[in-house]
Scaffold this motif. Structure first.
Motif, PDB file in Angstrom:
ATOM      1  N   LYS A  37       0.840  -1.212   0.146  1.00  0.00           N
ATOM      2  CA  LYS A  37      -0.016  -0.019  -0.023  1.00  0.00           C
ATOM      3  C   LYS A  37       0.882   1.272   0.036  1.00  0.00           C
ATOM      4  N   GLN A  38       1.816   1.199   0.782  1.00  0.00           N
ATOM      5  CA  GLN A  38       2.972   2.454   0.813  1.00  0.00           C
ATOM      6  C   GLN A  38       3.802   2.507  -0.478  1.00  0.00           C
ATOM      7  N   MET A  39       3.998   1.507  -1.077  1.00  0.00           N
ATOM      8  CA  MET A  39       4.901   1.654  -2.277  1.00  0.00           C
ATOM      9  C   MET A  39       4.034   2.145  -3.458  1.00  0.00           C
ATOM     10  N   GLU A  40       2.440   1.589  -3.395  1.00  0.00           N
ATOM     11  CA  GLU A  40       1.630   2.174  -4.371  1.00  0.00           C
ATOM     12  C   GLU A  40       1.432   3.557  -4.174  1.00  0.00           C
ATOM     13  N   TYR A  41       1.157   3.974  -2.989  1.00  0.00           N
ATOM     14  CA  TYR A  41       0.908   5.444  -2.726  1.00  0.00           C
ATOM     15  C   TYR A  41       2.260   6.205  -3.180  1.00  0.00           C
ATOM     16  N   ALA A  42       3.388   5.910  -2.908  1.00  0.00           N
ATOM     17  CA  ALA A  42       4.724   6.350  -3.470  1.00  0.00           C
ATOM     18  C   ALA A  42       4.518   6.587  -5.107  1.00  0.00           C
ATOM     19  N   SER A  43       4.299   5.656  -5.626  1.00  0.00           N
ATOM     20  CA  SER A  43       4.159   5.353  -7.074  1.00  0.00           C
ATOM     21  C   SER A  43       3.287   6.412  -7.598  1.00  0.00           C
ATOM     22  N   TYR A  44       2.170   6.332  -7.099  1.00  0.00           N
ATOM     23  CA  TYR A  44       0.898   7.689  -7.268  1.00  0.00           C
ATOM     24  C   TYR A  44       1.420   8.962  -7.362  1.00  0.00           C
ATOM     25  N   LEU A  45       2.054   9.136  -6.279  1.00  0.00           N
ATOM     26  CA  LEU A  45       2.627  10.609  -6.112  1.00  0.00           C
ATOM     27  C   LEU A  45       3.787  10.749  -7.202  1.00  0.00           C
ATOM     28  N   LEU A  46       4.503   9.833  -7.178  1.00  0.00           N
ATOM     29  CA  LEU A  46       5.568  10.192  -8.239  1.00  0.00           C
ATOM     30  C   LEU A  46       4.919  10.365  -9.816  1.00  0.00           C
ATOM     31  N   ASN A  47       3.835   9.831  -9.914  1.00  0.00           N
ATOM     32  CA  ASN A  47       3.459   9.765 -11.233  1.00  0.00           C
ATOM     33  C   ASN A  47       2.689  11.132 -11.532  1.00  0.00           C
ATOM     34  N   GLN A  48       2.339  11.628 -10.568  1.00  0.00           N
ATOM     35  CA  GLN A  48       1.736  13.239 -10.504  1.00  0.00           C
ATOM     36  C   GLN A  48       2.680  14.340 -11.182  1.00  0.00           C
ATOM     37  N   LEU A  49       3.735  13.735 -11.260  1.00  0.00           N
ATOM     38  CA  LEU A  49       4.902  14.731 -11.836  1.00  0.00           C
ATOM     39  C   LEU A  49       4.676  15.008 -13.266  1.00  0.00           C
ATOM     40  N   ALA A  50       5.026  16.042 -13.673  1.00  0.00           N
ATOM     41  CA  ALA A  50       4.975  16.290 -15.064  1.00  0.00           C
ATOM     42  C   ALA A  50       6.259  15.587 -15.814  1.00  0.00           C
ATOM     43  N   THR A  79      16.056  -0.018 -11.564  1.00  0.00           N
ATOM     44  CA  THR A  79      14.689  -0.697 -11.986  1.00  0.00           C
ATOM     45  C   THR A  79      13.513   0.165 -11.357  1.00  0.00           C
ATOM     46  N   PHE A  80      13.857   1.174 -10.521  1.00  0.00           N
ATOM     47  CA  PHE A  80      12.959   1.832  -9.599  1.00  0.00           C
ATOM     48  C   PHE A  80      12.251   2.690 -10.681  1.00  0.00           C
ATOM     49  N   ALA A  81      12.389   3.209 -11.488  1.00  0.00           N
ATOM     50  CA  ALA A  81      11.599   4.180 -12.632  1.00  0.00           C
ATOM     51  C   ALA A  81      10.538   3.243 -13.051  1.00  0.00           C
ATOM     52  N   PHE A  82      10.856   2.194 -13.564  1.00  0.00           N
ATOM     53  CA  PHE A  82      10.063   1.408 -14.276  1.00  0.00           C
ATOM     54  C   PHE A  82       8.915   0.624 -13.454  1.00  0.00           C
ATOM     55  N   ASP A  83       9.582   0.142 -12.175  1.00  0.00           N
ATOM     56  CA  ASP A  83       8.892  -0.369 -11.182  1.00  0.00           C
ATOM     57  C   ASP A  83       7.733   0.439 -10.584  1.00  0.00           C
ATOM     58  N   MET A  84       8.029   1.851 -10.585  1.00  0.00           N
ATOM     59  CA  MET A  84       7.146   2.722 -10.081  1.00  0.00           C
ATOM     60  C   MET A  84       6.256   3.224 -11.246  1.00  0.00           C
ATOM     61  N   GLY A  85       6.247   2.766 -12.278  1.00  0.00           N
ATOM     62  CA  GLY A  85       5.473   3.254 -13.345  1.00  0.00           C
ATOM     63  C   GLY A  85       5.949   4.626 -14.083  1.00  0.00           C
ATOM     64  N   ILE A  86       7.003   5.128 -13.678  1.00  0.00           N
ATOM     65  CA  ILE A  86       7.400   6.407 -14.242  1.00  0.00           C
ATOM     66  C   ILE A  86       8.091   6.369 -15.638  1.00  0.00           C
ATOM     67  N   THR A  87       8.415   5.175 -15.881  1.00  0.00           N
ATOM     68  CA  THR A  87       8.687   4.906 -17.416  1.00  0.00           C
ATOM     69  C   THR A  87       8.281   3.726 -18.007  1.00  0.00           C
ATOM     70  N   GLU A  88       8.310   3.468 -19.064  1.00  0.00           N
ATOM     71  CA  GLU A  88       7.784   2.356 -19.533  1.00  0.00           C
ATOM     72  C   GLU A  88       8.882   1.374 -19.734  1.00  0.00           C
TER      73      GLU A  88
END
Length: 89
Positions: A37-50, A79-88
């Motif tokens: 849950k905490q990791m998903e929330y961090a991912s959500y917040l990071l994906n709000q960035l431009a 692998t962090f950016a991919f795992d967090m959904g920041i990059t594809e």
């Protein structure tokens, strides 16, 4: 924050460190559902960035990974950016 590259790097290191903790901690420390849950929330917040800001994070992650001596943590950084959904990729 463009005038504060040290701040950006330090905040990113903090987010990555907490995410690493959630990823690697034992069930006796934190149950899997809470960690996820905490990791998903961090991912959500990071994906709000431009997109430009996401690219900056990717660049900072690459620099952090290049300087990291622990192979497991280096891989996590790579692998962090991919795992967090920041990059594809």
């Amino acid at each position: 924050m463009n005038n504060s590259p040290g701040l950006v790097r330090q905040l990113l290191q903090t987010v990555v460190a907490y995410t690493w903790f959630f990823e690697t901690c034992d069930d006796s420390v934190l149950d899997d559902r809470t960690a996820l849950k905490q990791m998903e929330y961090a991912s959500y917040l990071l994906n709000q960035l431009a997109d430009e800001e996401k690219q900056r994070l990717v660049e900072e992650l690459a620099a952090l990974a290049a300087a990291e001596t622990d192979p497991a943590y280096r891989k996590f950084l790579q692998t962090f950016a991919f795992d967090m959904g920041i990059t594809e990729d």
